[in-house]
Design an enzyme around this catalytic site. Structure first.
Site, PDB file in Angstrom:
ATOM      1  N   CYS A 299      40.010  29.756  -3.006  1.00 57.48           N
ATOM      2  CA  CYS A 299      39.070  29.763  -4.127  1.00 57.48           C
ATOM      3  C   CYS A 299      39.876  29.691  -5.493  1.00 57.48           C
ATOM      4  CB  CYS A 299      37.765  30.391  -4.078  1.00 57.48           C
ATOM      5  SG  CYS A 299      38.461  32.165  -4.136  1.00 57.48           S
TER       6      CYS A 299
ATOM      7  N   GLU B   6      34.577  20.176  -5.940  1.00 56.72           N
ATOM      8  CA  GLU B   6      35.773  21.408  -5.050  1.00 56.72           C
ATOM      9  C   GLU B   6      36.087  20.369  -3.736  1.00 56.72           C
ATOM     10  OE1 GLU B   6      34.362  25.015  -3.328  1.00 56.72           O
ATOM     11  OE2 GLU B   6      36.133  25.864  -4.040  1.00 56.72           O
TER      12      GLU B   6
ATOM     13  N   LYS C 273      28.898  39.064   9.075  1.00 57.28           N
ATOM     14  CA  LYS C 273      29.149  37.848   9.918  1.00 57.28           C
ATOM     15  C   LYS C 273      30.425  37.109   9.498  1.00 57.28           C
ATOM     16  CE  LYS C 273      27.478  33.743   9.523  1.00 57.28           C
ATOM     17  NZ  LYS C 273      28.785  32.985  10.026  1.00 57.28           N
TER      18      LYS C 273
ATOM     19  N   GLU D 291      30.419  35.174  -4.565  1.00 53.40           N
ATOM     20  CA  GLU D 291      31.664  34.629  -4.765  1.00 53.40           C
ATOM     21  C   GLU D 291      31.841  33.016  -4.357  1.00 53.40           C
ATOM     22  OE1 GLU D 291      34.927  33.227  -5.441  1.00 53.40           O
ATOM     23  OE2 GLU D 291      35.446  34.833  -3.809  1.00 53.40           O
TER      24      GLU D 291
END
Ligand code: TXE
Length: 481
Positions: free
Chosen positions: A283, A384, A174, A249
């Site tokens: 990232c 973040e 997906k 991750e």
């Protein structure tokens, strides 16, 4: 309108429940297509298709698997322009970046793992003195789930799928619901390359419905996921009682540590890129910049001057440096963080505002933003943001720099700029991250282990680590006389 379907058993299908989600073009804020909001039933259909294909695919020779993967890679290269345009339109990233990074990298993922599988070998241990030999079988797991995010859509989607199928698994995958288009186009390429029906199945839809159904499926035995840390934690909680293999991750808040003895020009140029490439939505971006006190003033002036020159513009314009952010929700998140930083007393050195691009007034554009902070405990340095926002602050000693770098819950990557070899080794050993770059940023060799520590995830992707993740080791011990 660009409507999208699921790719199951080599065919394109509408969702069984006939529910659809709008797909937005971030460059102008307009709906330009619809994607399936797939339910459990679609995931089940994809699983059954993968299960049927597994028997044959897992027994297909590695030469044949390799040949097909390399063919997919060649077809992606041949369709570079079409895929790059689709990626840029779906994600908002500059077309130049999609053409030079995203699509070439997706193609090299297939080529790399097509080659890697021909070199993948298992261990054998002779038990001298016991008259026995042990060897390890590395068998494909079966049906595996791959769930990817929106920032590098096809790049990260194929980073998971290629090793999974190279190792003999069949996949239910997906892509992010925010960037579904290139994954959809990949289905056509797989058919053209002769990938047997059912080896790869792509279900489109929301994380909380379609993604959740993949993670909850009792017979999908491994999940490879890239995305936000909160989602990763939720997936781990869901998968743990079923003892699924997990590779996660997740997010990062990466330090970029700059010493006075570095190659200044190279550092400055790379720091602009490591701060704002892909609108800061990578990232690995170095979002916390720590600069040695003796060059802090100079760096601050030069960096601000360079960043002010970056052109925010429409993604299809070849001269655009900063395209649109991926979604309205994400734009609002980035804006909120700038406001939080201001409220906490930080100083905005440049940027900080939405940008209106002529003719595309409803697009999601934001200025590249540099914020000067006084300490590392403020929220803008601990959470973040994942947008075109970096912070800078100075440090005095190596020890202080190391403490600042490690004092965060994340541990994905770090960059160090120095010409001192001893310092290079000290930092390489002591930084609490999965990746350290010295005098460079985002230089990738696909054979190396890729992943993070702490809240940046568990497991490593890349090279043989990915092939190990997607296989189950079984030790066989044979006693002889
Ligand atoms: O990611 P999500 P979001 C970070 C970044 C960003 C934040 C949130 O800080 O602002 O995460 O982004 C699927 N079960 N990163 O909300 O939700 C989802 O459909 C199964 C860092 O967009 O984690 C998509 O396919 N799947 C990052 C994928 O997970 C689920 C890249 C990622 O989406 C699910 C992206 C569920 N319950 C965001 N919920 C990086 N590390 O590169 C969602 N998904």
């Amino acid at each position: 309108m660009q409507n999208i379907q699921n790719y199951i058993n080599g065919n394109f299908h509408n969702p069984i429940n006939n529910e659809w989600i709008d797909n937005y073009n971030p460059s102008n804020g307009a709906v330009y297509g619809q994607i399936p909001n797939s339910s459990k039933e679609d995931v089940e259909q994809a699983y059954q298709s993968a299960k049927s294909a597994f028997k044959q695919w897992s027994h297909t020779s590695f030469e044949e698997r390799s040949r097909i993967l390399i063919k997919i890679s060649e077809l992606l290269e041949a369709n570079l322009q079409r895929f790059a345009e689709a990626e840029s339109k779906d994600n908002g990233k500059p077309i130049s970046l999609a053409k030079s990074v995203d699509i070439p990298r997706a193609a090299s993922n297939f080529r790399f793992f097509g080659n890697a599988i021909t070199q993948f070998a298992s261990e054998s241990h002779e038990s001298v003195g016991q008259d026995a030999i042990n060897f390890t079988l590395r068998q494909p797991i079966g049906v595996v789930g791959c769930i990817s995010p929106w920032n590098l859509p096809l790049y990260l989607f194929t980073w998971k799928i290629a090793p999974a199928i190279a190792a003999g698994n069949c996949v239910v995958a997906k892509p992010s619901e925010v960037t579904p288009l290139t994954a959809y186009l990949l289905g056509e390429i797989c058919n053209e390359a002769g990938l047997p029906k059912g080896v790869l199945n792509i279900v489109q839809g929301l994380g909380t419905t379609t993604g959740q159904a993949i993670v909850e499926h009792p017979d999908i035995k491994a999940i490879s996921f890239t995305g936000g840390t909160a989602t990763g934690a939720h997936i781990a909680r869901t998968a743990a009682p079923m003892f699924k293999k997990l590779s996660l991750e997740l997010g990062g808040k990466n330090p970029n540590i700059i010493f006075a003895d570095c190659d200044y020009d190279k550092m400055l140029e790379t720091t602009v890129r490591s701060s704002f490439a892909n609108q800061g939505q990578i990232c690995l971006c170095g979002s916390r910049i720590f600069v040695e006190e003796s060059i802090y003033k100079k760096f601050k002036a030069d960096f601000v001057q360079k960043v002010k020159q970056l052109k925010v513009g429409h993604p299809s314009d070849e001269s655009t440096d900063i395209g649109a952010l991926v979604s309205k929700t994400h734009l609002e998140k980035v804006e909120l963080y700038v406001k939080i930083a201001e409220d906490e007393g930080a100083k905005i050195l440049c940027g900080g505002l939405e940008v209106t691009v002529n003719g595309y007034e409803n697009g999601y554009y934001f200025q590249p933003t540099i914020i000067e902070v006084q300490d590392n405990v403020c929220r803008i340095n601990q959470e973040e943001v994942f947008g075109p926002v970096v912070t800078i602050m100075s440090f005095k000693t190596d020890k202080e720099a190391l403490v600042l770098a490690n004092d965060v819950k994340y541990g994905l990557s770090a960059t160090v700029w120095t010409s001192n070899l001893n310092r290079t080794m000290q930092f390489s050993q002591k930084l609490q991250t999965g990746i350290v770059w010295v005098n460079t940023w985002m230089m990738r060799d696909l054979r190396t282990p890729f992943g993070g520590t702490k809240a940046s995830g568990v497991g490593r992707e890349g090279g043989f680590d990915a092939l190990r993740f997607f296989t189950e080791p079984k030790n066989v011990c044979i006693k002889y006389e």
